[in-house]
Design an enzyme around this catalytic site. Structure first.
Site, PDB file in Angstrom:
ATOM      1  N   ASN A 100     -13.271 -33.950  22.418  1.00  0.00           N
ATOM      2  CA  ASN A 100     -13.851 -34.350  23.705  1.00  0.00           C
ATOM      3  C   ASN A 100     -14.910 -33.358  24.198  1.00  0.00           C
ATOM      4  O   ASN A 100     -15.726 -33.690  25.055  1.00  0.00           O
ATOM      5  CB  ASN A 100     -12.763 -34.551  24.773  1.00  0.00           C
ATOM      6  CG  ASN A 100     -11.902 -35.779  24.566  1.00  0.00           C
ATOM      7  OD1 ASN A 100     -10.730 -35.811  24.925  1.00  0.00           O
ATOM      8  ND2 ASN A 100     -12.464 -36.824  23.971  1.00  0.00           N
ATOM      9  N   ASP A 129      -5.664 -43.162  27.425  1.00  0.00           N
ATOM     10  CA  ASP A 129      -7.013 -43.597  27.059  1.00  0.00           C
ATOM     11  C   ASP A 129      -7.465 -44.804  27.870  1.00  0.00           C
ATOM     12  O   ASP A 129      -6.652 -45.649  28.234  1.00  0.00           O
ATOM     13  CB  ASP A 129      -7.019 -43.924  25.556  1.00  0.00           C
ATOM     14  CG  ASP A 129      -8.429 -44.045  25.003  1.00  0.00           C
ATOM     15  OD1 ASP A 129      -9.371 -43.496  25.617  1.00  0.00           O
ATOM     16  OD2 ASP A 129      -8.588 -44.695  23.958  1.00  0.00           O
TER      17      ASP A 129
HETATM   18  C1  IPE Z   1      -8.112 -39.460  22.794  1.00  0.00           C
HETATM   19  O1  IPE Z   1      -8.989 -40.364  23.388  1.00  0.00           O
HETATM   20  C2  IPE Z   1      -8.054 -38.202  23.584  1.00  0.00           C
HETATM   21  C3  IPE Z   1      -7.455 -38.299  24.923  1.00  0.00           C
HETATM   22  C4  IPE Z   1      -6.929 -39.351  25.454  1.00  0.00           C
HETATM   23  C5  IPE Z   1      -7.442 -37.070  25.664  1.00  0.00           C
HETATM   24  P1  IPE Z   1     -10.495 -40.509  22.907  1.00  0.00           P
HETATM   25  O2  IPE Z   1     -11.110 -41.560  23.760  1.00  0.00           O
HETATM   26  O3  IPE Z   1     -11.152 -39.198  22.875  1.00  0.00           O
HETATM   27  O4  IPE Z   1     -10.318 -41.017  21.407  1.00  0.00           O
HETATM   28  P2  IPE Z   1     -11.282 -41.833  20.458  1.00  0.00           P
HETATM   29  O5  IPE Z   1     -12.604 -41.133  20.479  1.00  0.00           O
HETATM   30  O6  IPE Z   1     -11.397 -43.216  21.020  1.00  0.00           O
HETATM   31  O7  IPE Z   1     -10.614 -41.836  19.129  1.00  0.00           O
HETATM   32  C1  IPE Z   2      -9.528 -41.019  28.347  1.00  0.00           C
HETATM   33  O1  IPE Z   2     -10.443 -41.990  28.725  1.00  0.00           O
HETATM   34  C2  IPE Z   2      -9.837 -39.677  28.953  1.00  0.00           C
HETATM   35  C3  IPE Z   2     -10.285 -38.668  27.978  1.00  0.00           C
HETATM   36  C4  IPE Z   2     -10.429 -38.876  26.697  1.00  0.00           C
HETATM   37  C5  IPE Z   2     -10.550 -37.345  28.490  1.00  0.00           C
HETATM   38  P1  IPE Z   2     -11.827 -42.188  28.005  1.00  0.00           P
HETATM   39  O2  IPE Z   2     -12.878 -41.394  28.722  1.00  0.00           O
HETATM   40  O3  IPE Z   2     -11.725 -41.924  26.552  1.00  0.00           O
HETATM   41  O4  IPE Z   2     -12.081 -43.733  28.247  1.00  0.00           O
HETATM   42  P2  IPE Z   2     -12.707 -44.787  27.253  1.00  0.00           P
HETATM   43  O5  IPE Z   2     -11.962 -44.696  25.969  1.00  0.00           O
HETATM   44  O6  IPE Z   2     -14.146 -44.423  27.095  1.00  0.00           O
HETATM   45  O7  IPE Z   2     -12.524 -46.104  27.942  1.00  0.00           O
HETATM   46 MG    MG Z   3     -11.302 -43.095  24.933  1.00  0.00          MG
END
Ligand code: IPE
Ligand code: IPE
Ligand code: MG
Length: 247
Positions: free
Chosen positions: A74, A26
């Site tokens: 997602n 993340d």
């Molecule tokens: C969790 O991250 C999913 C992945 C890393 C693939 P998210 O960014 O989607 O999670 P939330 O929304 O902060 O809980």
């Molecule tokens: C993780 O990074 C990748 C996926 C969830 C696919 P994020 O896109 O969630 O990054 P943040 O949480 O917005 O920084």
């Molecule tokens: Mg995230």
């Protein structure tokens, strides 16, 4: 009393009981914002950090590495971000499968295939087939994965068997339920690492994480290196897992 100094993997003589590390990768978006770049670049850098995680896991000698790449929630992101992520995934699969195969890694993809495009499904199937007999490590990629989805689908499967008279109610044990999950034959994660500072599971391995240890390194996923992997493992080795029993 002072806490005993943390032992290195070398001092401990290996990773011991640590078989399976799972990572919630993340912080790509925040990395991009911090560097004043588009989110897509954050995801691209994030895909590069996957290599670091794989090498970290191979170096430490863990048997299973699970990476949370895309959650069932997602799909609710803006369409352009979803298509960027899917394009990146295709590129990644095309490029990395060869490397992973050469390293003796077996690939397994878990998650719902319903919303994935046919070309991605084909690539996944081919990669799983090609690497099926590799035994150095199993790399599990959670893609379009949601733990509640997984639990519901296992429940439906078991209920169908009961309804058809193929199984009785008292035959539904933890082992039978685990077997009906997408993670069938993969041991429960011992250690779950989540980068970015968030401390939540976000629908990841809810059943499997019952006795997992957690690690929350204070960094964004694109900055993750194999040394961070090793540091999380060494911290794990100093922990005392009790599984509810008296130590
Ligand atoms: C969790 O991250 C999913 C992945 C890393 C693939 P998210 O960014 O989607 O999670 P939330 O929304 O902060 O809980
Ligand atoms: C993780 O990074 C990748 C996926 C969830 C696919 P994020 O896109 O969630 O990054 P943040 O949480 O917005 O920084
Ligand atoms: Mg995230």
């Amino acid at each position: 009393m002072a806490t005993p100094a943390q032992k290195s993997i070398e001092e401990t003589g290996g990773v011991g009981s640590l078989k399976h590390v799972a990572i919630i990768m993340d912080g790509n978006g925040r990395w991009a914002t911090y560097h004043n770049k588009p989110r897509s670049l954050g995801h691209k850098k994030g895909a590069e950090a996957v290599r670091e995680a794989i090498e970290g896991a191979i170096n430490c000698g863990v048997e299973y590495l699970t990476l949370y790449a895309f959650s069932s929630e997602n799909w609710n992101r803006p369409a352009d971000e979803v298509s960027d992520l899917m394009a990146l995934l295709k590129l990644y699969l095309k490029r990395e499968i060869k490397t992973v195969h050469k390293q003796g890694v077996r690939l397994r993809i878990i998650g719902s295939r319903e919303r994935l495009s046919p070309d991605i499904i084909k690539m996944i199937e081919k990669a799983e087939e090609k690497t099926a007999s590799n035994d150095r490590m199993t790399l599990v990629i959670a893609l379009s994965y949601g733990s509640r989805d997984e639990i519901l689908s296992a429940t439906r499967r078991i209920a169908t068997a009961v309804g058809a008279g193929e199984m009785s109610l008292n035959e539904i044990t933890e082992a039978v339920f685990s077997k009906a999950l997408w993670t069938d034959s993969i041991p429960d994660p011992d250690l779950i690492i989540r980068t970015s500072g968030e401390q939540r599971l976000s629908n990841f391995l809810l059943w499997q994480a019952a006795y997992a240890e957690f690690s929350f390194p204070q960094l964004l996923w694109p900055d993750f290196t194999k040394d961070d992997f090793k540091a999380a493992v060494e911290d794990f080795l100093g922990r005392n897992r009790r599984f509810g029993a008296r130590p």
